[in-house]
Design a protein around this motif. Structure first.
Motif, PDB file in Angstrom:
ATOM      1  N   UNK A 181       9.561  -3.230  12.805  1.00 20.50           N
ATOM      2  CA  UNK A 181      10.843  -2.700  13.285  1.00 20.50           C
ATOM      3  C   UNK A 181      10.905  -1.179  13.175  1.00 20.50           C
ATOM      4  N   UNK A 182       9.918  -0.584  12.501  1.00 21.41           N
ATOM      5  CA  UNK A 182       9.854   0.876  12.423  1.00 21.41           C
ATOM      6  C   UNK A 182      10.363   1.474  11.132  1.00 21.41           C
ATOM      7  N   UNK A 183      10.795   0.626  10.196  1.00 19.98           N
ATOM      8  CA  UNK A 183      11.325   1.141   8.925  1.00 19.98           C
ATOM      9  C   UNK A 183      10.207   1.650   8.029  1.00 19.98           C
ATOM     10  N   UNK A 184      10.553   2.576   7.159  1.00 18.93           N
ATOM     11  CA  UNK A 184       9.623   2.968   6.096  1.00 18.93           C
ATOM     12  C   UNK A 184       9.785   1.913   5.005  1.00 18.93           C
ATOM     13  N   UNK A 185       8.672   1.278   4.604  1.00 16.22           N
ATOM     14  CA  UNK A 185       8.771   0.151   3.676  1.00 16.22           C
ATOM     15  C   UNK A 185       8.237   0.515   2.293  1.00 16.22           C
ATOM     16  N   UNK A 186       9.127   0.374   1.299  1.00 14.09           N
ATOM     17  CA  UNK A 186       8.684   0.454  -0.097  1.00 14.09           C
ATOM     18  C   UNK A 186       8.702  -0.988  -0.602  1.00 14.09           C
ATOM     19  N   UNK A 187       7.532  -1.543  -0.914  1.00 15.60           N
ATOM     20  CA  UNK A 187       7.471  -2.934  -1.385  1.00 15.60           C
ATOM     21  C   UNK A 187       7.139  -2.941  -2.867  1.00 15.60           C
ATOM     22  N   UNK A 188       7.654  -3.959  -3.566  1.00 21.02           N
ATOM     23  CA  UNK A 188       7.311  -4.037  -4.992  1.00 21.02           C
ATOM     24  C   UNK A 188       6.227  -5.078  -5.234  1.00 21.02           C
ATOM     25  N   UNK A 189       5.321  -4.748  -6.146  1.00 24.21           N
ATOM     26  CA  UNK A 189       4.227  -5.641  -6.561  1.00 24.21           C
ATOM     27  C   UNK A 189       3.762  -5.146  -7.920  1.00 24.21           C
ATOM     28  N   UNK A 190       3.260  -6.067  -8.758  1.00 25.30           N
ATOM     29  CA  UNK A 190       2.978  -5.619 -10.126  1.00 25.30           C
ATOM     30  C   UNK A 190       1.519  -5.715 -10.556  1.00 25.30           C
ATOM     31  N   UNK A 191       0.668  -6.303  -9.687  1.00 24.98           N
ATOM     32  CA  UNK A 191      -0.735  -6.483 -10.087  1.00 24.98           C
ATOM     33  C   UNK A 191      -1.654  -5.865  -9.034  1.00 24.98           C
ATOM     34  N   UNK A 192      -2.904  -5.544  -9.407  1.00 23.26           N
ATOM     35  CA  UNK A 192      -3.804  -4.948  -8.413  1.00 23.26           C
ATOM     36  C   UNK A 192      -3.918  -5.813  -7.150  1.00 23.26           C
ATOM     37  N   UNK A 193      -3.972  -7.167  -7.313  1.00 24.24           N
ATOM     38  CA  UNK A 193      -4.118  -8.061  -6.148  1.00 24.24           C
ATOM     39  C   UNK A 193      -2.889  -7.995  -5.245  1.00 24.24           C
ATOM     40  N   UNK A 194      -1.685  -7.979  -5.871  1.00 24.61           N
ATOM     41  CA  UNK A 194      -0.471  -7.976  -5.051  1.00 24.61           C
ATOM     42  C   UNK A 194      -0.252  -6.600  -4.413  1.00 24.61           C
ATOM     43  N   UNK A 195      -0.664  -5.550  -5.131  1.00 23.87           N
ATOM     44  CA  UNK A 195      -0.530  -4.187  -4.583  1.00 23.87           C
ATOM     45  C   UNK A 195      -1.423  -4.063  -3.338  1.00 23.87           C
ATOM     46  N   UNK A 196      -2.644  -4.575  -3.452  1.00 23.64           N
ATOM     47  CA  UNK A 196      -3.577  -4.512  -2.317  1.00 23.64           C
ATOM     48  C   UNK A 196      -3.044  -5.345  -1.144  1.00 23.64           C
ATOM     49  N   UNK A 197      -2.487  -6.525  -1.458  1.00 23.94           N
ATOM     50  CA  UNK A 197      -1.969  -7.444  -0.436  1.00 23.94           C
ATOM     51  C   UNK A 197      -0.827  -6.798   0.367  1.00 23.94           C
ATOM     52  N   UNK A 198       0.160  -6.215  -0.321  1.00 20.65           N
ATOM     53  CA  UNK A 198       1.305  -5.633   0.406  1.00 20.65           C
ATOM     54  C   UNK A 198       0.899  -4.385   1.181  1.00 20.65           C
ATOM     55  N   UNK A 199      -0.077  -3.662   0.671  1.00 18.28           N
ATOM     56  CA  UNK A 199      -0.528  -2.466   1.384  1.00 18.28           C
ATOM     57  C   UNK A 199      -1.176  -2.891   2.701  1.00 18.28           C
ATOM     58  N   UNK A 200      -1.990  -3.954   2.655  1.00 19.06           N
ATOM     59  CA  UNK A 200      -2.633  -4.450   3.882  1.00 19.06           C
ATOM     60  C   UNK A 200      -1.601  -4.956   4.889  1.00 19.06           C
ATOM     61  N   UNK A 201      -0.460  -5.450   4.392  1.00 26.32           N
ATOM     62  CA  UNK A 201       0.570  -5.991   5.293  1.00 26.32           C
ATOM     63  C   UNK A 201       1.465  -4.904   5.890  1.00 26.32           C
TER      64      UNK A 201
END
Ligand SMILES: NC(=O)c1ccc[n+]([C@@H]2O[C@H](COP(=O)([O-])OP(=O)(O)OC[C@H]3O[C@@H](n4cnc5c(N)ncnc54)[C@H](OP(=O)(O)O)[C@@H]3O)[C@@H](O)[C@H]2O)c1
Length: 345
Positions: A181-201
């Motif tokens: 939709x064009x928004x700047x997204x700040x996502x929360x994640x607490x582990x290396x695996x989840x941080x990598x996952x949300x960055x890829x998304x």
């Protein structure tokens, strides 16, 4: 007189811990018949959501008949009711279903055509089964309850959303849709695996929900954010959200509070707070129930165009009590990344 046909199903009669043998049991029951707006679907793949765990666990005593749960399915239309106009026999469909009706953990399931979408063509049934419930939740929260217009990319480019729990089932699709939709997204994640996952998304920035979110977001240079989508622990994050929301900003939550929510904290900022419950439309048979059909068709098209991708992360084959128990165990851990699916192929 014609004999009623039987089908296999999986359910529970007792609300037991998942490690117990009878926490989920296989049994036979009558195969239902499609009438009115219903489709009879031969189920090929299902996913497990936190709602499955919640319904399985909560309650006391022994049920007279096993309860069939499961809210996500991909399958083939086997027959249609006399009022069905959106689908025909043989089509591959996907849906989350209704909170009031028998679930998808059965060989065949009835579902109202108005909450069903055409399954994506380019995905496997397992990849598609990961999507319906979480996509409906994320879409309705972002584009109905937070009132973000997905087509107004220019305006959205100026706006920031904080997604609390970016890597779970709902967060994994919400992150992609907000980014589309064009928004700047700040996502929360607490582990290396989840941080990598949300960055890829597609998350632009990642913050840690195990730390103080106000400090985490401010560290990135944002005093406030325009929107907040809360997807895990409303009580735990309420004060942080009240602090971080921009004046006239909007907050939506999909999780229930266990203690009273102090709305007063939003007064001076005249911020909006909205609930999202994916089942509302089918539960109350609202006039706009058919929008769930439209949303799922749109999700299907975005998947086929590779604008968004499946959130499937773990798959078990075939659909049986043992594999469903494994899937429930993973969801119960509260550390799920993306989605877990149980499928027949
Ligand atoms: N209202 C509705 O229509 C609706 C629809 C779907 C789901 N729900 C509810 O929404 C919630 C999320 O569903 P889901 O399927 O996305 O869940 P999920 O996939 O099970 O979420 C797991 C994720 O939660 C994160 N997490 C754990 N504790 C957290 C905390 N305190 N704050 C933020 N994140 C935390 C974990 O990240 P880390 O491991 O990195 O910490 C993990 O990746 C559930 O409570 C579910 O019942 C409601």
């Amino acid at each position: 007189m014609q004999m009623r046909q039987m089908m296999k199903a999986i359910g529970f009669k007792k609300h037991l811990p998942i490690d117990e043998e009878e926490s989920l049991i296989e049994f036979e029951t009558f195969k239902p018949v499609a009438k009115g707006h219903d489709l009879l679907v031969k189920v090929k793949a299902v996913s497990v959501n936190p709602v499955d765990v919640g319904v399985r666990k909560s309650g006391h005593g022994t049920l007279r008949e096993p309860k069939i749960i499961g809210w996500d399915a991909v399958g083939i239309v086997e027959s249609v009711g006399e009022n069905v106009s959106l689908f025909k026999k043989g089509e591959l469909v996907f849906y989350a279903g209704s909170f009031k009706r028998s679930g998808s953990n059965s060989e065949y399931q009835l579902v109202d055509e108005r909450i069903v979408g055409h399954a994506p063509q380019k995905l496997t049934t397992a990849q598609a089964a990961a999507m319906p419930l979480t996509s409906l939740t994320a879409w309705e929260a972002l584009f109905e309850q937070l009132e973000i217009n997905p087509n107004d990319k220019k305006n959205n480019n100026e706006k920031t959303i904080l997604i609390i729990n970016g890597a779970g089932g709902v967060g994994s699709i919400a992150t992609q849709l907000a980014s589309w939709a064009g928004l700047k997204v700040i996502a929360s994640a607490s582990r290396p695996e989840t941080i990598e996952w949300v960055t890829k998304l597609g998350a632009d920035k990642v913050v840690n929900h195990r730390l103080d979110l106000v400090h985490e977001v401010r560290k990135l240079g944002y005093e406030y954010v325009d929107y907040i989508l809360e997807l895990n622990d409303l009580d735990g994050h309420w004060n942080e959200m009240a602090e971080l929301i921009k004046p006239s900003g909007k907050i939506a939550s999909i999780t229930e509070n266990k203690r009273p929510v102090n709305l007063r904290k939003l007064t001076k900022k005249r911020a909006t707070f909205a609930w999202e419950w994916m089942y509302t439309k089918s539960f109350y048979q609202t006039p706009d129930m058919i929008t769930q059909h439209e949303i799922l068709d749109k999700i299907s098209s975005l998947l086929d165009q590779e604008i968004i991708k499946t959130t499937l992360n773990k798959a078990f084959t075939p659909i049986n009590d043992l594999n469903l128990k494994e899937a429930h165990k993973i969801v119960e851990s509260n550390h799920m990344i993306g989605k877990v699916v149980v499928s027949d192929e």
